[in-house]
Write an enzyme that holds these catalytic residues in place. Structure first.
Site, PDB file in Angstrom:
ATOM      1  N   GLU A  74     -34.890   6.328 -23.872  1.00 54.47           N
ATOM      2  CA  GLU A  74     -36.251   6.234 -23.346  1.00 54.47           C
ATOM      3  C   GLU A  74     -36.335   6.510 -21.844  1.00 54.47           C
ATOM      4  OE1 GLU A  74     -35.022   3.986 -25.435  1.00 54.47           O
ATOM      5  OE2 GLU A  74     -36.454   3.593 -27.066  1.00 54.47           O
ATOM      6  N   PHE A 136     -40.847  -9.847 -32.557  1.00 61.29           N
ATOM      7  CA  PHE A 136     -39.794  -8.828 -32.593  1.00 61.29           C
ATOM      8  C   PHE A 136     -40.199  -7.651 -31.704  1.00 61.29           C
ATOM      9  CE2 PHE A 136     -38.047  -4.922 -34.601  1.00 61.29           C
ATOM     10  CZ  PHE A 136     -36.710  -5.152 -34.287  1.00 61.29           C
ATOM     11  N   GLN A 137     -39.324  -7.262 -30.819  1.00 60.40           N
ATOM     12  CA  GLN A 137     -39.549  -6.164 -29.871  1.00 60.40           C
ATOM     13  C   GLN A 137     -40.789  -6.376 -29.012  1.00 60.40           C
ATOM     14  OE1 GLN A 137     -39.098  -2.380 -32.022  1.00 60.40           O
ATOM     15  NE2 GLN A 137     -36.901  -2.459 -31.563  1.00 60.40           N
ATOM     16  N   LYS A 186     -50.118  -2.342 -31.390  1.00 62.24           N
ATOM     17  CA  LYS A 186     -50.081  -1.571 -32.632  1.00 62.24           C
ATOM     18  C   LYS A 186     -51.388  -1.672 -33.412  1.00 62.24           C
ATOM     19  CE  LYS A 186     -46.995  -0.920 -36.609  1.00 62.24           C
ATOM     20  NZ  LYS A 186     -45.758  -1.408 -37.246  1.00 62.24           N
ATOM     21  N   MET A 495     -19.752   9.608  -3.814  1.00 64.13           N
ATOM     22  CA  MET A 495     -20.388   9.101  -2.601  1.00 64.13           C
ATOM     23  C   MET A 495     -19.902   7.694  -2.283  1.00 64.13           C
ATOM     24  SD  MET A 495     -22.215   9.931  -0.095  1.00 64.13           S
ATOM     25  CE  MET A 495     -23.496  11.180  -0.243  1.00 64.13           C
TER      26      MET A 495
END
Lengths: 585, 187
Positions: A74, A136-137, A186, A495
């Site tokens: 993502e 959930f999520q 949703k 670096m």
């Protein structure tokens, strides 16, 4: 938080009640409304990754009038959206699910925030009855992204959906651009409502100042007239406002040399006698010397980032400072300012042009030229056996006539590219400046190539950063993108190693980094991999990569302990920069 | 030099706006001494009174940062202005029969009211400038302060001048935070 920002938009069903046709409007699902809104914004590409909360939205995508690019993580969706936005000047759009999908976006949003890149991020949220129940999520993504977005929304009513998109795109792209996030439960994707996209946006708390105060413009013009050793600090804002053409006219009229910030590369041609190139921590010697010596510093569209200024008390110590910025909060934030000019760079330059006279600064230019460090050019003429990073960058620039889009990660390869590519065109240099995000190079190249298929795209990446986002090769392959990837491979997190070398007595702590054979990795993805181990192989490899359609990876195995010179040590003023003592090796 | 500054901030009355304001001040390292929020004279607009401690230039920067929030309509540093800044305190003080009358006298001196009483306590409501409340508390300390709640100040300019935003659809931009001819409201 509930939906914010839809108060003044007024497209509730009642608002259109006077129109007899309104009752005949077909009802669209929330998913269809999102797609229609994106279409009405002219979006042609969405970078995304599906998941539970956005399944209903993905159900509508095959019928939508834009292309969806399936990324492999993502975060790459946000960075690809940035690459797209930086290459095209249009807002980038990314779309992910709730919970981990949303949290994975955070780095990309922060990157866009610090570099003022317009992106609109869409996240799914759990169904409304579950919000606040640790479902959930479920994460509070509007809470999490508060500091890394220009604005964000949790939409709570279907009728707010379309107006929220209108406002989000407006906020992302106007004033000082930035990322805007829209979190959509949703439940809303499944509800139905008629579709009406607002024509305009009005928020009384958001009215960016684009046209400057004329009094301030005249003060700036007076300062330019008086200056004998003037210098322009050119920032990203010049590109964001679309002012590069006018800026060139302004520079040529006034004869003032241009020092480029990291994101300001491309605002004015480096091949032009007045284009000096990179300033700051890894800036060219003559540029930082000019900053020390100048009696007028005209900053246009840069925010005086600490990597550009070095220690602030020692920055441009003799200069009268004029600061042009669209964001008033940048005025005086880091560097004392004598004349602030708040406004869009294009609008400021339009008003400033007639106020300034033709000028030449031959003595000043000669002085700056005398400060150039020629040691590197001389050293390169010796043509070392190994692929020298400066040579690689210059070879890519020459092969592409400097026309290519170059994306990078962060670190040594980024600074080598910034110093030596020689950018002559706007929107060709796509790098993570403010946040310094490893992994940026490849996903931003994906976004840039999709946005500008007409331009050659080179992604210059370190072996560390490439191992963060190498999975995005799959996206490049799936989309059949003609991207050339130049891995500058020194087997170190270069670096950090360089800092450990210079400032920590060569205590190389956790910087040696192994890697798979990149050539083989490329083959595993079904693309061409080339390994370059000598100077002589550089140009043929670049030409071969250019001749092959589709992604090509070149693994440039460079000298492990090559450093970026010059360097301003952390905490020091630009005048305290260290120069290459000898050519390494 | 660091001073206390009282900012009068008008914001759109949206859910989450307090979170945005407080979060912004925290992440920019501004120290909030007190904050009060309530409705203003305009529907849909809330007024926050925020007391911050900082140098003048730091507070000016805080004001500019606040303007970057979409919901923030106006920020005014009322500190140098001629204004009334009052807070309210509820003080539950220990009171025995021997001390009750003395406490009542003190309350009277400070124009405070007794709003509740019990056999062992008095509940005093006081309003006024912070120094006024501080003075009352100093006097009551000896009796034993059982519980204290202070609102933090709310402020308003004296005379006919008002600190507000115009109702008009597109208000003139107002230069609320002084500073080098810059204008707020840009982002």
């Amino acid at each position: 938080m509930a939906a914010t920002g839809t108060v003044t938009l007024g497209t509730s069903p009642g608002a259109t009640g006077g129109d007899p046709r309104s009752t005949e409007k077909p009802l669209l699902t929330g998913s269809e409304i999102v797609c229609r809104a994106l279409e009405d914004e002219g979006v042609d590409t969405v970078f995304g990754y599906p998941g539970g909360a956005v399944i209903p939205l993905y159900d509508a995508l095959p019928r939508a009038g834009f292309h969806h690019v399936l990324v492999r993580f993502e975060q790459w969706a946000a960075l690809a959206a940035e690459g797209y936005a930086r290459a095209t000047g249009k807002p980038g759009v990314c779309l992910v699910t709730s919970g981990p999908g949303a949290t994975n976006l955070v780095t990309g949003l922060a990157d866009a925030m610090l570099d003022s890149v317009p992106i609109v991020a869409i996240t799914g949220q759990v169904i409304q009855p579950l919000i606040g129940r640790d479902a959930f999520q479920e994460v509070d993504i509007t809470g999490i992204t508060l500091p890394v977005t220009k604005h964000n929304y949790l939409v709570s009513r279907i009728q707010d959906l379309a107006p929220t998109f209108k406002e989000a795109f407006h906020i992302a792209t106007t004033g000082r651009p930035g990322p805007v996030l829209i979190d959509i439960p949703k439940t809303l994707f499944l509800q139905k409502h008629e579709y009406a996209y607002p024509d305009s946006v009005y928020r009384r708390g958001y009215q960016p100042t684009s046209v400057p105060n004329m009094r301030q413009v005249r003060l700036a013009a007076d300062a330019i007239k008086k200056a004998r050793k003037p210098l322009i600090m050119a920032g990203h804002g010049i590109m964001l406002s679309g002012a590069t053409d006018l800026f060139r006219e302004f520079v040529e009229k006034t004869g003032i040399p241009v020092a480029h910030t990291l994101l300001g590369l491309g605002t004015f041609p480096e091949s032009h006698p007045l284009g000096l190139g990179l300033m700051g921590m890894h800036g060219h010697k003559h540029v930082n010397d000019a900053l020390d010596e100048c009696d007028l510093l005209l900053n246009i569209g840069a925010r005086f980032d600490d990597r550009a200024t070095g220690q602030v008390s020692g920055f441009a110590p003799n200069a009268f400072v004029v600061h042009v910025d669209i964001d008033p909060a940048e005025i005086g934030k880091n560097v004392r300012t004598d004349v602030p000019v708040v406004g869009d760079a294009l609008e400021v330059l339009k008003l400033l042009m007639p106020e300034v006279t033709e000028g030449r600064h031959d003595d000043w230019m000669a002085w700056i030229d005398s400060r150039r460090d020629r040691a590197l050019d001389e050293a390169l003429e010796e043509r070392p056996a190994w692929p020298e990073p400066y040579t690689i960058i210059k070879a890519i620039a020459e092969a592409t006539s400097g026309e290519a889009i170059v994306t990078t990660d962060v670190g040594q390869h980024q600074m080598w590219a910034a110093q030596h590519f020689g950018f002559d065109h706007p929107d060709r240099w796509i790098t993570s400046g403010g946040l310094g995000t490893m992994g940026f190079g490849l996903p931003s190249a994906v976004g840039a190539k999709i946005g500008r298929p007409d331009l050659e795209v080179w992604s210059v990446i370190g072996d560390g950063g490439f191992q963060m986002s190498s999975n995005e090769l799959a996206t490049a392959v799936q989309e059949n993108l003609d991207i050339n990837i130049a891995v500058i491979n020194n087997g170190y997190l270069g670096m950090v190693r360089q800092w450990q070398d210079l400032f920590h007595a060569k205590n190389y702590s956790e910087v040696k980094i192994g890697a798979p054979q990149f050539e083989k990795l490329a083959e595993a993805y079904g693309i061409t991999g080339i390994t370059v181990r000598s100077d002589a192989e550089i140009r043929p490899a670049i030409e071969r990569a250019r001749s092959i359609r589709g992604p090509v990876l070149i693994d440039f195995v460079i000298e492990p302990e090559a450093n970026v010179w010059p360097i301003v040590p952390p905490g020091a003023a630009n005048s305290g920069m260290l120069h290459q003592q000898r050519f390494e090796g | 030099m660091k001073n206390r500054h009282t900012l009068s901030v008008l914001v759109e009355d949206h859910p989450g706006v307090l979170n945005r304001v407080v979060s912004l001040l925290r992440r920019r390292s501004f120290n909030i001494d007190s904050i009060t929020v309530g409705h203003s004279e305009q529907p849909g607009v809330s007024r926050m009174t925020i007391v911050v401690i900082g140098r003048d230039d730091e507070v000016e920067q805080a004001g500019k940062q606040l303007y970057k929030l979409m919901e923030v309509l106006k920020v005014t540093d009322v500190t140098p202005l001629n204004c009334v800044a009052h807070e309210m305190a509820l003080i539950k003080v220990a009171a025995k029969s021997q001390t009750r009358s003395e406490i009542l006298q003190i309350a009277q001196i400070y124009s405070a009211r007794i709003v509740d009483a019990s056999p062992t306590t008095l509940l005093i409501e006081a309003t006024g400038p912070e120094t006024h409340i501080d003075g009352l508390l100093t006097m009551l300390k000896a009796f034993g302060i059982r519980e204290l709640v202070r609102t933090g100040p709310v402020a308003m300019m004296r005379g006919g001048t008002t600190v507000g935003v115009k109702e008009s659809a597109r208000p003139e931009r107002e230069l609320a935070v002084a500073g080098n001819g810059t204008t707020p409201h840009a982002n």
